[in-house]
Design a protein around this motif. Structure first.
Motif, PDB file in Angstrom:
ATOM      1  N   VAL A  87      21.221  -4.498  61.214  1.00 16.74           N
ATOM      2  CA  VAL A  87      21.958  -3.560  62.057  1.00 16.74           C
ATOM      3  C   VAL A  87      22.934  -4.305  62.971  1.00 16.74           C
ATOM      4  O   VAL A  87      24.028  -3.841  63.250  1.00 16.74           O
ATOM      5  N   TRP A  88      22.533  -5.507  63.402  1.00 15.89           N
ATOM      6  CA  TRP A  88      23.337  -6.253  64.363  1.00 15.89           C
ATOM      7  C   TRP A  88      24.726  -6.569  63.837  1.00 15.89           C
ATOM      8  O   TRP A  88      25.732  -6.302  64.478  1.00 15.89           O
ATOM      9  N   PHE A 146      27.178  -3.550  63.501  1.00 18.10           N
ATOM     10  CA  PHE A 146      27.531  -3.051  64.835  1.00 18.10           C
ATOM     11  C   PHE A 146      28.446  -4.043  65.562  1.00 18.10           C
ATOM     12  O   PHE A 146      29.361  -3.660  66.270  1.00 18.10           O
ATOM     13  N   TYR A 147      28.159  -5.312  65.362  1.00 19.32           N
ATOM     14  CA  TYR A 147      28.969  -6.358  65.989  1.00 19.32           C
ATOM     15  C   TYR A 147      30.420  -6.254  65.507  1.00 19.32           C
ATOM     16  O   TYR A 147      31.356  -6.202  66.297  1.00 19.32           O
ATOM     17  N   PHE A 160      31.777  -3.650  64.141  1.00 17.64           N
ATOM     18  CA  PHE A 160      32.267  -2.330  64.553  1.00 17.64           C
ATOM     19  C   PHE A 160      32.764  -2.360  66.002  1.00 17.64           C
ATOM     20  O   PHE A 160      33.889  -1.957  66.293  1.00 17.64           O
ATOM     21  N   TYR A 161      31.914  -2.870  66.917  1.00 15.82           N
ATOM     22  CA  TYR A 161      32.320  -2.917  68.326  1.00 15.82           C
ATOM     23  C   TYR A 161      33.538  -3.820  68.507  1.00 15.82           C
ATOM     24  O   TYR A 161      34.428  -3.523  69.288  1.00 15.82           O
ATOM     25  N   SER A 202      31.189  -7.590  72.314  1.00 18.88           N
ATOM     26  CA  SER A 202      30.586  -6.825  71.212  1.00 18.88           C
ATOM     27  C   SER A 202      29.236  -7.386  70.785  1.00 18.88           C
ATOM     28  O   SER A 202      28.379  -6.639  70.332  1.00 18.88           O
ATOM     29  N   ALA A 210      26.065  -5.006  70.449  1.00 23.36           N
ATOM     30  CA  ALA A 210      25.384  -4.863  69.162  1.00 23.36           C
ATOM     31  C   ALA A 210      23.909  -5.185  69.322  1.00 23.36           C
ATOM     32  O   ALA A 210      23.043  -4.525  68.754  1.00 23.36           O
ATOM     33  N   THR A 223      22.123  -2.347  71.011  1.00 18.52           N
ATOM     34  CA  THR A 223      21.975  -1.239  70.068  1.00 18.52           C
ATOM     35  C   THR A 223      20.838  -1.530  69.091  1.00 18.52           C
ATOM     36  O   THR A 223      19.949  -0.706  68.883  1.00 18.52           O
TER      37      THR A 223
END
Length: 315
Positions: free
Chosen positions: A200-201, A204-205, A207-208, A229, A233, A236
């Motif tokens: 997931v990290w 998200f990393y 993405f941010y 980010s 991440a 999150t």
């Protein structure tokens, strides 16, 4: 054209690195982070394992109480053993990079590469980490004259045993109680925590980082975006995987074998809020290390670029 290219954050691949520098820098950096965040790792584990709020009210309360009753040493119980997880960190990075390289033969999509590589890297790292975790968590559980876990370190003739004396003592007790399997208690729970966590990290990393880069002016340094980010991440990912992390800690410390029973018992005793135990301590311990890892990892890669490639890159 040119504008779009500038937006795209360059990803440095494994071939471009001078490996020796990379590992040496990496280990020094990791040690510095470890020393700074270890107390929060210890606190997070104690908060996750305690019944309700029987001992500590929260992260800050635990910090003060442990300092008062056990001194600084209390915040670093199990630290030396825990350092052995450095090995798994190096294995993680290597597996991550090599898997990326392998996957790119079949699929060049960055998200796919990150997901598969993140998952595989975790699998390898966890196989090394779990036994070390089990041992160091039992050491974290030792309070003055008592233990919050299943095993209590014996004090011989009132003298404090040497660091590795305590470790040996715990290892022997775990082995007596459960045999070799005892060191892999919570292995599945660990995989269920850390594989999603790292899987997931990465997305998200990225993405941010992309979101931030579209919001900020063109000349905003990449490194700053990445430094923001990374922790976002991490927070999150920590929030999403914390329920499993609590269960993992309990399985490992209390020596239960069933994830489902541990979950049921936790729900019965503490309700859904029980699943958030230790979350703030977890985010606190993840944040500085993530900032350093992200900034460090990127800088590290720049520092470790093979000399002939340095001029070819514009940062």
């Amino acid at each position: 054209g040119v504008m779009e290219d500038k937006r795209n954050i360059p990803i440095i691949e494994w071939e471009h690195l001078d490996k020796r520098k990379f590992y040496v820098f990496g280990i020094c950096m990791t040690m510095m982070i470890r020393v700074s965040v270890y107390p929060f790792t210890l606190i997070r584990t104690r908060l996750q394992v305690q019944k309700g709020k029987s001992l500590y009210n929260g992260t800050f309360d635990a910090f003060v109480k442990i300092l008062r009753t056990e001194g600084t040493a209390g915040l670093y119980r199990g630290f030396l053993v825990n350092t052995f997880t450095l090995i798994s960190g190096q294995c993680y990075v290597t597996t991550y990079e090599l898997t990326r390289k392998y996957v790119s033969r079949y699929n060049n999509n960055n998200a796919v590469k990150s997901l598969v590589a993140g998952g595989s890297a975790s699998l390898v790292a966890q196989s090394i980490t779990v036994p070390i975790d089990v041992i160091s968590q039992h050491l974290m559980m030792q309070r003055k004259g008592e233990s919050m876990g299943r095993f209590k370190v014996q004090n011989q003739d009132g003298k404090r045993m040497l660091v590795f004396g305590q470790t040996k003592d715990i290892i022997v007790q775990i082995f007596k109680a459960d045999g070799f399997r005892g060191f892999y208690r919570g292995y599945v729970a660990s995989l269920l925590t850390y594989i999603p966590n790292s899987a997931v990290w990465w997305p998200f990393y990225h993405f941010y980082a992309e979101q931030l880069s579209s919001l900020t002016p063109k000349d905003c340094p990449h490194l700053l975006l990445q430094a923001i980010s990374g922790p976002l991440a991490a927070a999150t990912a920590s929030t999403l995987t914390n329920p499993m992390d609590v269960i993992r800690a309990r399985v490992q410390v209390e020596g239960k074998s069933s994830i489902i029973l541990t979950f049921r018992q936790l729900m019965a005793e503490e309700g859904p809020w029980g699943l958030t135990k230790g979350l703030s301590a977890r985010i606190i311990s993840a944040t500085p290390s993530t900032i350093v890892i992200v900034v460090g990892y990127e800088t590290l890669k720049k520092l470790s670029l093979r000399p002939e490639l340095v001029d070819s890159r514009h940062w």
